[in-house]
Design an enzyme around this catalytic site. Sequence first.
Site, PDB file in Angstrom:
ATOM      1  N   GLU A   9      11.006  -8.301  -5.300  1.00  0.00           N
ATOM      2  CA  GLU A   9      11.442  -7.072  -4.612  1.00  0.00           C
ATOM      3  C   GLU A   9      12.920  -7.136  -4.282  1.00  0.00           C
ATOM      4  O   GLU A   9      13.660  -6.173  -4.456  1.00  0.00           O
ATOM      5  CB  GLU A   9      10.650  -6.874  -3.312  1.00  0.00           C
ATOM      6  CG  GLU A   9       9.199  -6.485  -3.522  1.00  0.00           C
ATOM      7  CD  GLU A   9       8.420  -6.441  -2.228  1.00  0.00           C
ATOM      8  OE1 GLU A   9       8.734  -7.217  -1.301  1.00  0.00           O
ATOM      9  OE2 GLU A   9       7.488  -5.612  -2.129  1.00  0.00           O
TER      10      GLU A   9
ATOM     11  N   ASP B  31      10.475   1.226  -2.131  1.00  0.00           N
ATOM     12  CA  ASP B  31       9.637   0.099  -1.725  1.00  0.00           C
ATOM     13  C   ASP B  31       9.252   0.246  -0.258  1.00  0.00           C
ATOM     14  O   ASP B  31       9.874   1.001   0.486  1.00  0.00           O
ATOM     15  CB  ASP B  31      10.416  -1.224  -1.931  1.00  0.00           C
ATOM     16  CG  ASP B  31       9.485  -2.440  -1.987  1.00  0.00           C
ATOM     17  OD1 ASP B  31       9.966  -3.530  -2.357  1.00  0.00           O
ATOM     18  OD2 ASP B  31       8.285  -2.302  -1.651  1.00  0.00           O
ATOM     19  N   GLY B  32       8.216  -0.447   0.119  1.00  0.00           N
ATOM     20  CA  GLY B  32       7.754  -0.431   1.507  1.00  0.00           C
ATOM     21  C   GLY B  32       8.500  -1.464   2.335  1.00  0.00           C
ATOM     22  O   GLY B  32       9.443  -2.102   1.865  1.00  0.00           O
TER      23      GLY B  32
ATOM     24  N   LYS C  62      10.540  -7.831   4.959  1.00  0.00           N
ATOM     25  CA  LYS C  62       9.579  -7.539   3.890  1.00  0.00           C
ATOM     26  C   LYS C  62       8.882  -8.829   3.486  1.00  0.00           C
ATOM     27  O   LYS C  62       9.265  -9.908   3.923  1.00  0.00           O
ATOM     28  CB  LYS C  62      10.308  -6.946   2.669  1.00  0.00           C
ATOM     29  CG  LYS C  62      10.660  -5.480   2.861  1.00  0.00           C
ATOM     30  CD  LYS C  62      11.426  -4.915   1.678  1.00  0.00           C
ATOM     31  CE  LYS C  62      10.655  -5.042   0.384  1.00  0.00           C
ATOM     32  NZ  LYS C  62       9.283  -4.453   0.439  1.00  0.00           N
ATOM     33  N   GLY C  63       7.865  -8.713   2.642  1.00  0.00           N
ATOM     34  CA  GLY C  63       7.199  -9.910   2.151  1.00  0.00           C
ATOM     35  C   GLY C  63       5.759 -10.035   2.581  1.00  0.00           C
ATOM     36  O   GLY C  63       5.069 -10.981   2.225  1.00  0.00           O
ATOM     37  N   GLY C  64       5.282  -9.049   3.365  1.00  0.00           N
ATOM     38  CA  GLY C  64       3.871  -9.090   3.782  1.00  0.00           C
ATOM     39  C   GLY C  64       2.934  -9.151   2.583  1.00  0.00           C
ATOM     40  O   GLY C  64       1.883  -9.791   2.636  1.00  0.00           O
TER      41      GLY C  64
ATOM     42  N   SER D  89       0.810  -1.218   0.000  1.00  0.00           N
ATOM     43  CA  SER D  89       0.000   0.000   0.000  1.00  0.00           C
ATOM     44  C   SER D  89       0.844   1.269   0.000  1.00  0.00           C
ATOM     45  O   SER D  89       0.471   2.266  -0.619  1.00  0.00           O
ATOM     46  CB  SER D  89      -0.957  -0.006   1.193  1.00  0.00           C
ATOM     47  OG  SER D  89      -0.204  -0.030   2.400  1.00  0.00           O
ATOM     48  N   THR D  90       1.997   1.267   0.634  1.00  0.00           N
ATOM     49  CA  THR D  90       2.838   2.479   0.637  1.00  0.00           C
ATOM     50  C   THR D  90       3.486   2.663  -0.730  1.00  0.00           C
ATOM     51  O   THR D  90       3.554   3.767  -1.261  1.00  0.00           O
ATOM     52  CB  THR D  90       3.896   2.406   1.760  1.00  0.00           C
ATOM     53  OG1 THR D  90       3.266   1.971   2.964  1.00  0.00           O
ATOM     54  CG2 THR D  90       4.557   3.752   1.974  1.00  0.00           C
TER      55      THR D  90
ATOM     56  N   LYS E 168       6.463   1.213  11.545  1.00  0.00           N
ATOM     57  CA  LYS E 168       7.257   0.066  11.055  1.00  0.00           C
ATOM     58  C   LYS E 168       8.645   0.037  11.688  1.00  0.00           C
ATOM     59  O   LYS E 168       9.385  -0.935  11.500  1.00  0.00           O
ATOM     60  CB  LYS E 168       7.389   0.136   9.533  1.00  0.00           C
ATOM     61  CG  LYS E 168       6.076   0.171   8.768  1.00  0.00           C
ATOM     62  CD  LYS E 168       5.305  -1.107   8.940  1.00  0.00           C
ATOM     63  CE  LYS E 168       4.043  -1.141   8.114  1.00  0.00           C
ATOM     64  NZ  LYS E 168       4.283  -1.296   6.669  1.00  0.00           N
TER      65      LYS E 168
HETATM   66  O1  DER Z   1       5.457  -7.101   0.693  1.00  0.00           O
HETATM   67  C1  DER Z   1       6.204  -6.169   0.987  1.00  0.00           C
HETATM   68  O2  DER Z   1       7.404  -6.285   1.255  1.00  0.00           O
HETATM   69  C2  DER Z   1       5.576  -4.808   1.087  1.00  0.00           C
HETATM   70  O3  DER Z   1       6.516  -3.808   0.897  1.00  0.00           O
HETATM   71  C3  DER Z   1       4.894  -4.723   2.419  1.00  0.00           C
HETATM   72  O4  DER Z   1       5.510  -5.487   3.315  1.00  0.00           O
HETATM   73  C4  DER Z   1       4.694  -3.336   2.962  1.00  0.00           C
HETATM   74  O5  DER Z   1       3.368  -3.137   2.730  1.00  0.00           O
HETATM   75  P1  DER Z   1       2.577  -1.859   3.213  1.00  0.00           P
HETATM   76  O6  DER Z   1       3.287  -0.680   2.579  1.00  0.00           O
HETATM   77  O7  DER Z   1       1.201  -2.084   2.647  1.00  0.00           O
HETATM   78  O8  DER Z   1       2.630  -1.837   4.707  1.00  0.00           O
END
Ligand code: DER
Length: 230
Positions: free
Chosen positions: A105, A83-84, A96-98, A30-31, A123
């Site tokens: 990535e 990246d988030g 990461k990996g959510g 989302s970010t 975070k």
């Molecule tokens: O999958 C990922 O690594 C994404 O960057 C995630 O972990 C972060 O997602 P969010 O920006 O929706 O919190």
Amino acid sequence: SDATSLKRKAAEAAFAELEEGMNIGIGTGSTAEAFVRVLSEHVAAGFAITGVATSERTEALCRELGVSTKTLDELPILDVTVDGADEVDHDLRLIKGGGGALLREKIVAFSSARMIVIADSSKKVQTLGAFPLPIEVNGFGLTSTFMAIRRLTETLGLEGEIVLRKSGDKPFITDGGHLILDASFGRIPDPEALSAALATIPGIVEHGLFLNLASMAILAGPDGIEMLNA
Ligand code: DER
């Protein structure tokens, strides 16, 4: 909601790090999507940039919003990836990996001169591990791989549930066609040791510990932006 505006604030600060003509890796989540929206506004105003997406999901959003993308094969050397992250520690080590895109990535981040992490300040952690560590596995002999991970992490003193990520009632399948195990270790005092140990298990394709990749983190909180530099 103010969570959205925090993501947007971090995304705008990341955009300020870009220069015209750059080739950039574009993250997932989302970010990262807030970043694509910010980027698309500047592209619409004539800002020239080419992106490499880290997932089909991000690729589709770039297409929808008019951000031009190429494949990593077409652009194997990138100036910066934005990246988030699910967790960021003080040494810019990440979980990461959510969003299930960790393999692409990590490959895209590794192909970039810089990696800028954008996230809301929630975070930032002292020690990685409260967020379950995603481990991407091939799936052939899944039980053997699972048992190897269990045995190996126990020798590192790590306990906690390791579960197969689901999408509804079916296993989640990544863009690369793999499965993901989420390991709730609680705390990972030595991420480097865990990363090295996981690399010895052949069924593991990749994992969500991003070490020595992020060069900057832009964390947006209620009292402003915090920049962490490597
Ligand atoms: O999958 C990922 O690594 C994404 O960057 C995630 O972990 C972060 O997602 P969010 O920006 O929706 O919190």
